[in-house]
Scaffold this active site. Structure first.
Site, PDB file in Angstrom:
ATOM      1  N   ARG A  46      18.230  25.565  -0.048  1.00  0.00           N
ATOM      2  CA  ARG A  46      16.906  24.935  -0.165  1.00  0.00           C
ATOM      3  C   ARG A  46      16.531  24.754  -1.634  1.00  0.00           C
ATOM      4  NH1 ARG A  46      12.802  28.096  -0.188  1.00  0.00           N
ATOM      5  NH2 ARG A  46      13.423  29.375   1.589  1.00  0.00           N
ATOM      6  N   TYR A  98       2.572   0.915   4.630  1.00  0.00           N
ATOM      7  CA  TYR A  98       3.482   1.349   5.689  1.00  0.00           C
ATOM      8  C   TYR A  98       2.685   2.207   6.689  1.00  0.00           C
ATOM      9  CZ  TYR A  98       7.192   3.856   8.047  1.00  0.00           C
ATOM     10  OH  TYR A  98       8.010   4.399   9.007  1.00  0.00           O
ATOM     11  N   ASP A 170       5.577   3.338  -4.220  1.00  0.00           N
ATOM     12  CA  ASP A 170       6.544   3.311  -3.125  1.00  0.00           C
ATOM     13  C   ASP A 170       7.352   2.024  -3.302  1.00  0.00           C
ATOM     14  OD1 ASP A 170       7.960   2.920  -0.749  1.00  0.00           O
ATOM     15  OD2 ASP A 170       6.415   3.832   0.497  1.00  0.00           O
ATOM     16  N   LYS A 195      16.144   3.277   4.203  1.00  0.00           N
ATOM     17  CA  LYS A 195      16.181   1.817   4.229  1.00  0.00           C
ATOM     18  C   LYS A 195      17.334   1.306   3.354  1.00  0.00           C
ATOM     19  CE  LYS A 195      12.554   2.738   6.656  1.00  0.00           C
ATOM     20  NZ  LYS A 195      11.198   2.736   6.144  1.00  0.00           N
TER      21      LYS A 195
HETATM   22  C1  PLP Z   1      10.127   3.681   6.221  1.00  0.00           C
HETATM   23  C2  PLP Z   1       9.145   3.739   5.123  1.00  0.00           C
HETATM   24  C3  PLP Z   1       8.545   4.964   4.765  1.00  0.00           C
HETATM   25  C4  PLP Z   1       8.823   6.248   5.511  1.00  0.00           C
HETATM   26  O1  PLP Z   1      10.148   6.653   5.373  1.00  0.00           O
HETATM   27  P1  PLP Z   1      10.976   7.492   6.484  1.00  0.00           P
HETATM   28  O2  PLP Z   1      12.299   7.641   5.861  1.00  0.00           O
HETATM   29  O3  PLP Z   1      10.962   6.670   7.728  1.00  0.00           O
HETATM   30  O4  PLP Z   1      10.245   8.771   6.682  1.00  0.00           O
HETATM   31  C5  PLP Z   1       7.664   4.957   3.698  1.00  0.00           C
HETATM   32  N1  PLP Z   1       7.378   3.822   3.031  1.00  0.00           N
HETATM   33  C6  PLP Z   1       7.924   2.629   3.361  1.00  0.00           C
HETATM   34  C7  PLP Z   1       7.561   1.419   2.572  1.00  0.00           C
HETATM   35  C8  PLP Z   1       8.822   2.548   4.405  1.00  0.00           C
HETATM   36  O5  PLP Z   1       9.350   1.367   4.735  1.00  0.00           O
END
Ligand code: PLP
Length: 389
Positions: A46, A98, A170, A195
């Protein structure tokens, strides 16, 4: 060095003992100590794991930061960052956010005394107008979801510096290959690595990168104390994905532009949102701040009935949530990804019963266009075919 090179070489020099060109998966929870009061640098996974470290150093290098952090998911990363704030703090946030981030901000964090205002972050004046004496942070999506609005990261980071706010970007939709938030002045870049970074729809992961070493120290402490770290197998898969980020995105963007142009000409499509189109309001800004326009497209069809028709009739393009992988996906934001937004907010933003979102993959673009054409019920045509076999 180019991002393409940095990404391809993540973990390459890691194993000096055997010279293995990929970083091993250190599937271990704990590490033996060489002696009393001594450590190999690793004590417990961890707190630190070599496979995770290779990923964390790799993403930090790619994003031009001093430290990177890998979490169990994008949401775990965002939740870890929000723990940097204290009761009574106010944050300004992108309004077409999101859906999962919105849910965290609206349904969990208010219990801990955090407050959020949602504004159009493609408009720096709207951000300034939302400032309160208690404002401590800005959370902005560099390219929004699903309407692909473009934020001026340099301008917003300047405002954050002036107002002493933590600037969190983000950057999931653009990735450090296309846009580097820290170079534009942001404090933290955060990603759903699920993603584009992992890129194959096979791993859930989150990443964060920071510039300031003191902030890095705090995040390191939080990461260990809270504990939502990414496991070594998933770190390895994410490294594996990152190595091909540049070629995947180059192809995905090329496909996306062709599909956006095709959709814009289609009689049953009312509007196309793709920042690579010259008439998109964020086109010029992204041209200046980024190396590309990404591979997400949103579009509204003329009739609500076409939504179900397209979702059910596309064959190559899968009807599924998520984005950024090598396979093309189609989603219906109103019902799937953005169901947690207030109905009034959705309506105001244009997330309605005629809006669809495409995550464009690396397939041959002609096959994708054929698939869309047959799903629309277009008369058979070979017009968009290229001559190559
Ligand atoms: C998918 C997504 C998230 C969340 O991510 P996870 O890996 O699904 O927890 C946050 N911000 C954006 C822009 C996303 O597309």
């Amino acid at each position: 060095m180019h991002a393409a090179t940095t990404a391809a070489h993540i973990g390459l020099d890691w194993d000096t003992r055997t010279g293995a060109v990929t970083v091993p998966i250190y599937q271990t929870a704990t590490f033996r100590h060489p002696g009393l009061g001594q450590s190999t640098g690793y004590d417990y996974s961890r707190s630190g794991n070599p496979t995770r470290q290779a990923l964390e150093e790799g993403i930090a290098r790619l994003d031009g930061g001093t430290a990177g952090f890998a979490y169990a998911s994008g949401m775990a990363a965002i939740a870890a960052l929000l723990l940097l704030f204290s009761q009574g703090d106010h944050l300004i946030v992108t309004e077409d956010l999101y859906g999962g981030t919105y849910r965290l901000f609206e349904q969990i964090l208010p219990q801990y005394g955090l407050e959020f205002s949602y504004v159009d972050t493609s408009d720096p004046a709207a951000v300034r107008a939302a400032l309160r004496p208690t404002t401590r942070g800005l959370f902005v999506e560099s390219l929004t979801n699903p309407l692909l609005k473009v934020a001026d990261i340099a301008a917003l980071a300047g405002l954050c510096r002036e107002q002493r706010l933590l600037c969190i970007v983000d950057n999931t939709f653009l990735t450090p290959y296309l846009l580097r938030p820290l170079a534009l002045g942001a404090d933290i870049a955060v990603y759903s690595g699920t993603k584009y970074l992992a890129g194959h729809n096979d791993t859930v992961c989150g990443l964060a990168v920071v510039r300031d070493p003191a902030l890095a120290e705090r995040l390191k402490f939080h990461q260990n104390a809270v504990g939502a770290v990414l496991g070594p197998q998933d770190c390895w898969l994410t490294i594996r994905g990152l190595k091909t980020l540049s070629v995947r995105l180059d192809r995905q963007q090329e496909n996306a532009l062709a599909i956006a142009r095709w959709l814009a000409r289609h009689p049953q499509v009312e509007r196309v949102y793709y920042p690579g189109l010259a008439d998109h309001p964020g086109h010029e800004l992204l041209r200046r701040q980024a190396r590309g326009f990404g591979a997400m497209i949103a579009f509204t069809v003329r009739e609500p009935a076409l939504v179900e028709q397209l979702l059910l009739k596309t064959r190559l393009i899968s009807f599924a949530e998520s984005l950024g992988g090598v396979e093309s996906l189609i989603t219906f934001p109103e019902v799937q990804t953005h169901a947690d937004l207030e109905p009034a907010t959705r309506r105001r933003l244009g997330i309605d019963d005629r809006l669809l979102r495409l995550s464009v993959g690396i397939e041959a673009v002609d096959d994708l266009l054929d698939d869309l054409a047959q799903a629309f019920g277009d008369a058979p045509t070979t017009q968009h075919k290229e001559t190559q076999p």
